[in-house]
Design an enzyme around this catalytic site. Structure first.
Site, PDB file in Angstrom:
ATOM      1  N   HIS A 104      17.965  29.012 100.467  1.00 54.08           N
ATOM      2  CA  HIS A 104      19.013  29.230 101.462  1.00 54.08           C
ATOM      3  C   HIS A 104      19.822  27.960 101.763  1.00 54.08           C
ATOM      4  O   HIS A 104      20.681  27.992 102.637  1.00 54.08           O
ATOM      5  CB  HIS A 104      18.413  29.748 102.775  1.00 54.08           C
ATOM      6  CG  HIS A 104      17.882  31.145 102.714  1.00 54.08           C
ATOM      7  ND1 HIS A 104      16.834  31.500 101.922  1.00 54.08           N
ATOM      8  CD2 HIS A 104      18.262  32.277 103.354  1.00 54.08           C
ATOM      9  CE1 HIS A 104      16.572  32.795 102.079  1.00 54.08           C
ATOM     10  NE2 HIS A 104      17.435  33.283 102.942  1.00 54.08           N
ATOM     11  N   GLU A 152      23.347  40.708  93.637  1.00 57.91           N
ATOM     12  CA  GLU A 152      24.411  39.716  93.497  1.00 57.91           C
ATOM     13  C   GLU A 152      25.149  39.831  92.167  1.00 57.91           C
ATOM     14  O   GLU A 152      26.368  39.655  92.100  1.00 57.91           O
ATOM     15  CB  GLU A 152      23.841  38.308  93.672  1.00 57.91           C
ATOM     16  CG  GLU A 152      23.497  37.952  95.108  1.00 57.91           C
ATOM     17  CD  GLU A 152      22.187  38.576  95.586  1.00 57.91           C
ATOM     18  OE1 GLU A 152      21.955  38.612  96.810  1.00 57.91           O
ATOM     19  OE2 GLU A 152      21.398  39.023  94.717  1.00 57.91           O
TER      20      GLU A 152
END
Length: 322
Positions: free
Chosen positions: A129, A60
């Site tokens: 998540h 990321e």
């Protein structure tokens, strides 16, 4: 003309049309190409734009950092981060480089990046998540933070974000990806950033929400024994202060709803702005309905954490009794 779409389909259409319109647009991220994204929001785009829809490694920080170079080189990067909890790995790139490159270079370079990321709970996901970190992004000068609640807004706001010269964190409500269908205009459809939407008119109390919480706010308004106005902010940065203050001055009461933890959440900033501009119009203190100050729980406790229509309705009733 319009097509009946879900949010995930509206996102895909916005990306497809911007890729076709502007050759500087590059869509990239983990699994966005061959697999079409973890939620299939980019499904099929690589077939039409094989040179500008690119799969990346699981990194990321590198995904966000790459966008700095792309933006400074004349491209319009649109990276996807699979879940917002993974964006923390790239937060230092957002805060230290993406958001301040124009200031640092005195306008010589910019970074017109739109970071797409699903957020929020309600799908029984694993740890990391279900994050809802809009207040953290809002605290970074130079970043815009946009959160659609409907398919039409998903397309229109994403289009506006991609065309905006500033970097945008575009938060897509995971729980609503396939929960709502509505007519979405075909072709060019732009919803300006920083303009709130009045979901329903009311005279007794204003409920302010964004993203997935707009649905809960609307459900509570429909069940209330009062005239409830629901305001969908659409974007956290820029915030539509005029619409917010006008609504609260009219109703005299307000409830702010968000999925993020309570402490230092966006509700606190919104209440501060209401107190600055509409304090003498308030009939009682502004209520907050939020997540709790704990890590987002797993499957068995998820529904207890996430604000729902019952909690919003209880807050509305408290303001009416105040």
């Amino acid at each position: 003309m319009a097509s009946e779409l879900r949010i995930v389909e509206a996102v895909r259409e916005a990306l497809r049309e911007e890729l076709a319109r502007d050759e500087s647009v590059v869509v990239y991220g983990e699994d966005v190409g061959v697999n079409g994204g973890v939620f299939r929001a980019t499904e099929g785009l690589i077939d039409d734009f094989p040179d500008r829809v690119v799969d990346t490694p699981l990194a990321e920080s590198a995904i966000i950092g790459l966008g700095v170079g792309l933006g400074a080189s004349g491209f319009t990067p649109v990276p996807e981060i699979q879940f917002q909890g993974f964006l923390y790995q790239g937060f230092h790139q957002l805060q230290q480089h993406v958001a301040r490159i124009r200031s640092r270079t005195r306008g010589r370079y910019g970074c017109p990046m739109t970071v797409r990321t699903p957020y929020g709970g309600g799908i029984r996901a694993l740890e990391h998540h279900s994050e809802s970190f809009e207040a953290g992004f809002a605290n970074v000068p130079g970043l815009k933070v946009v959160v659609p609640a409907t398919p039409s807004d998903a397309k229109g706001l994403l289009t506006a974000s991609i065309r905006d010269p500033d970097p945008v964190v575009f938060m897509e409500p995971t729980r609503l990806y396939r929960a709502i269908r509505e007519d979405v205009p075909d072709g060019d459809h732009v919803v300006p950033l920083g303009e709130a939407r009045t979901v329903r008119e009311g005279d007794d109390v204003t409920v302010v929400a964004w993203g997935a919480m707009v649905r809960e706010a609307t459900a509570a308004a429909e069940d209330a024994d009062a005239s409830v106005e629901v305001l969908d902010l659409r974007s956290i940065v820029p915030l539509d202060d005029d619409a917010l203050v006008e609504s609260v001055r009219k109703t005299g009461r307000c409830v702010v709803v968000h999925e993020a933890p309570r402490t230092a959440g966006m509700a606190a900033e919104i209440i501060a702005r209401i107190n600055d501009e509409a304090f003498y119009h308030l009939e009682t203190a502004v209520e907050r309905v939020t997540g709790y100050d704990v890590p987002y729980p797993l499957f068995a406790r998820e529904d207890d954490y996430r604000p729902d229509a019952d909690r919003v309705l209880a807050a509305v009733e408290r303001t009416l009794d105040g």
